[in-house]
Write an enzyme that holds these catalytic residues in place. Structure first.
Site, PDB file in Angstrom:
ATOM      1  N   LEU A 133     118.674  -2.812 -41.155  1.00 42.43           N
ATOM      2  CA  LEU A 133     119.108  -4.202 -41.262  1.00 42.43           C
ATOM      3  C   LEU A 133     118.798  -4.996 -40.007  1.00 42.43           C
ATOM      4  O   LEU A 133     118.326  -6.138 -40.075  1.00 42.43           O
ATOM      5  CB  LEU A 133     120.604  -4.266 -41.553  1.00 42.43           C
ATOM      6  CG  LEU A 133     121.041  -3.963 -42.980  1.00 42.43           C
ATOM      7  CD1 LEU A 133     122.556  -3.817 -43.043  1.00 42.43           C
ATOM      8  CD2 LEU A 133     120.577  -5.058 -43.922  1.00 42.43           C
ATOM      9  N   ASP A 175     118.860  -2.170 -28.820  1.00 43.81           N
ATOM     10  CA  ASP A 175     119.123  -0.869 -29.427  1.00 43.81           C
ATOM     11  C   ASP A 175     119.309   0.132 -28.297  1.00 43.81           C
ATOM     12  O   ASP A 175     119.043  -0.164 -27.123  1.00 43.81           O
ATOM     13  CB  ASP A 175     117.986  -0.428 -30.347  1.00 43.81           C
ATOM     14  CG  ASP A 175     118.505   0.386 -31.534  1.00 43.81           C
ATOM     15  OD1 ASP A 175     118.618  -0.172 -32.628  1.00 43.81           O
ATOM     16  OD2 ASP A 175     118.817   1.578 -31.343  1.00 43.81           O
ATOM     17  N   ASP A 203     124.155   0.301 -24.833  1.00 45.33           N
ATOM     18  CA  ASP A 203     125.219   0.610 -25.780  1.00 45.33           C
ATOM     19  C   ASP A 203     126.119  -0.616 -25.896  1.00 45.33           C
ATOM     20  O   ASP A 203     126.772  -1.020 -24.929  1.00 45.33           O
ATOM     21  CB  ASP A 203     126.005   1.814 -25.264  1.00 45.33           C
ATOM     22  CG  ASP A 203     127.079   2.298 -26.217  1.00 45.33           C
ATOM     23  OD1 ASP A 203     127.544   1.503 -27.062  1.00 45.33           O
ATOM     24  OD2 ASP A 203     127.479   3.471 -26.100  1.00 45.33           O
ATOM     25  N   ASN A 229     125.131  -5.925 -35.427  1.00 42.60           N
ATOM     26  CA  ASN A 229     124.722  -5.050 -36.519  1.00 42.60           C
ATOM     27  C   ASN A 229     124.862  -3.568 -36.181  1.00 42.60           C
ATOM     28  O   ASN A 229     124.978  -2.738 -37.076  1.00 42.60           O
ATOM     29  CB  ASN A 229     123.263  -5.365 -36.883  1.00 42.60           C
ATOM     30  CG  ASN A 229     122.717  -4.460 -37.954  1.00 42.60           C
ATOM     31  OD1 ASN A 229     123.046  -4.577 -39.128  1.00 42.60           O
ATOM     32  ND2 ASN A 229     121.860  -3.529 -37.560  1.00 42.60           N
ATOM     33  N   TYR A 277     135.529   4.177 -40.708  1.00 42.71           N
ATOM     34  CA  TYR A 277     134.577   3.089 -40.956  1.00 42.71           C
ATOM     35  C   TYR A 277     135.261   1.910 -41.649  1.00 42.71           C
ATOM     36  O   TYR A 277     135.069   0.752 -41.268  1.00 42.71           O
ATOM     37  CB  TYR A 277     133.434   3.631 -41.812  1.00 42.71           C
ATOM     38  CG  TYR A 277     132.350   2.656 -42.171  1.00 42.71           C
ATOM     39  CD1 TYR A 277     131.397   2.266 -41.230  1.00 42.71           C
ATOM     40  CD2 TYR A 277     132.250   2.147 -43.468  1.00 42.71           C
ATOM     41  CE1 TYR A 277     130.374   1.391 -41.570  1.00 42.71           C
ATOM     42  CE2 TYR A 277     131.238   1.272 -43.815  1.00 42.71           C
ATOM     43  CZ  TYR A 277     130.305   0.894 -42.870  1.00 42.71           C
ATOM     44  OH  TYR A 277     129.294   0.023 -43.208  1.00 42.71           O
ATOM     45  N   LYS A 313     135.618  -1.856 -40.090  1.00 44.36           N
ATOM     46  CA  LYS A 313     135.075  -3.021 -40.781  1.00 44.36           C
ATOM     47  C   LYS A 313     136.165  -4.033 -41.113  1.00 44.36           C
ATOM     48  O   LYS A 313     135.902  -5.245 -41.140  1.00 44.36           O
ATOM     49  CB  LYS A 313     134.329  -2.580 -42.029  1.00 44.36           C
ATOM     50  CG  LYS A 313     133.053  -1.796 -41.738  1.00 44.36           C
ATOM     51  CD  LYS A 313     132.114  -2.557 -40.804  1.00 44.36           C
ATOM     52  CE  LYS A 313     130.767  -1.895 -40.648  1.00 44.36           C
ATOM     53  NZ  LYS A 313     129.883  -2.616 -39.706  1.00 44.36           N
ATOM     54  N   THR A 336     120.202   1.993 -45.462  1.00 44.46           N
ATOM     55  CA  THR A 336     120.051   2.171 -44.022  1.00 44.46           C
ATOM     56  C   THR A 336     120.186   3.653 -43.697  1.00 44.46           C
ATOM     57  O   THR A 336     120.448   4.483 -44.586  1.00 44.46           O
ATOM     58  CB  THR A 336     121.128   1.386 -43.241  1.00 44.46           C
ATOM     59  OG1 THR A 336     122.403   2.020 -43.432  1.00 44.46           O
ATOM     60  CG2 THR A 336     121.200  -0.067 -43.704  1.00 44.46           C
TER      61      THR A 336
END
Length: 309
Positions: free
Chosen positions: A23, A42, A77, A104, A176, A180, A210
């Site tokens: 993504l 990244d 990071d 992201n 997770y 979120k 992904t």
């Protein structure tokens, strides 16, 4: 990324985290296609001896440059305070400004709640929730200071990545789902406090293929079909990010949007219903008398959560 004469983001500067693959990559490419100069963040080796690969992030930078855009990499990071600060600083140093932050970066450590280790919980909360916070913290500080200096609104766009896991409580993803949910709450908080500076904050919930779902129980669901329309191609998500980053979305803030395939759906706040009242004061017996009949007629909220087509 196809050639386009539409460049609504010309002159704007964007940071996209986790942009080496999936993504993040398609989002970075789309923002560049629309005219933005992009910091491709990244994880990388950056001389730290970790063995992480800088190649994919540099490849995205090269893709953008090959198509006539401007981009620089940032290796760090997002959940490390100084790394995130340096990431925002990279945009300002390389391009003289910052206008768009797309959060992201993330990964999964799936496990049932009765099997999950402390590290599996902490690491996912850290990279998703703290990782979103750190970038937002330093970007919003920059924009607020700039607004105070100029005495006017700034061009600031925060686009965060949440997941329907927080709504539907993915059984094997308590870490997770919690992260979120926190991202949505943090986005709503930021939208309220930053509005007066001209800054918008929104969250998207992509359904896309992904590295987080290319194996395990979700792999078959998200697999690329041999024929027909590919509902879960990450490229379907990037245009919504492009819109939310654009001048056309100046009054779009505090929203949560599900995006995949051919569909974009707005998520509304939970309704406060039904409501129960007592004529005097609550006792356990009175609560039981009022609530038990209603719950007896309704199933627990543990079924009917099939959200994928």
């Amino acid at each position: 990324m196809s050639p386009s004469t539409s460049t609504p983001l010309e002159g704007k500067v964007a940071v996209v985290t986790g942009a080496a693959r999936g993504l993040g990559r398609v989002e970075a490419l789309e923002l560049a296609r629309l005219g933005a100069r992009v910091v491709v963040n990244d994880l990388g080796t950056a001389g730290d001896g970790s063995g992480r690969d800088e190649g994919p992030a540099r490849a995205v930078v090269d893709e953008i440059k090959a198509l006539g855009g401007e981009a620089v990499p940032h290796f760090g990071d997002v959940a490390v305070w100084n790394d995130s600060k340096a990431m925002i600083g990279t945009a300002i140093e390389a391009f003289g400004d910052l206008n768009i932050l797309v959060n992201n970066a993330g990964f999964c450590r799936d496990r049932m709640i009765f099997n999950m280790s402390e590290d599996e919980f902490d690491s996912v909360i850290r990279v998703h929730l703290k990782g979103h916070f750190c970038g937002m913290r330093f970007a919003s500080e920059y924009w607020r200071n700039h607004a105070k200096e100029t005495g006017g609104a700034v061009y600031g766009r925060i686009i965060n990545t949440s997941s329907e896991a927080f709504i539907f409580g993915s059984a094997g993803q308590p870490n997770y789902a919690a992260a979120k949910a926190g991202i949505v709450a943090m986005t709503m908080s930021a939208a309220q406090v930053l509005e007066k500076y001209g800054i918008t904050a929104n969250a998207i919930m992509p359904r896309a293929r992904t590295r987080m779902n290319d194996s395990g129980t979700l792999a078959a669901m998200f697999a690329k079909p041999e024929t027909g329309f590919d509902y879960y191609a990450p490229e379907h998500v990037a245009p919504l990010v492009g819109f939310l980053a654009s001048p056309d979305a100046a009054n779009v803030s505090g929203h949560v949007l599900v995006v995949y395939g051919r569909d974009i759906t707005l998520v509304r706040a939970p309704k406060l219903e039904p409501s129960f009242s007592t004529e005097d004061h609550w006792t356990t017996e009175e609560v039981t008398r009022k609530l038990a009949p209603w719950f007896a007629a309704h199933r627990p909220i543990t079924d009917g959560f099939t959200v994928m087509p």
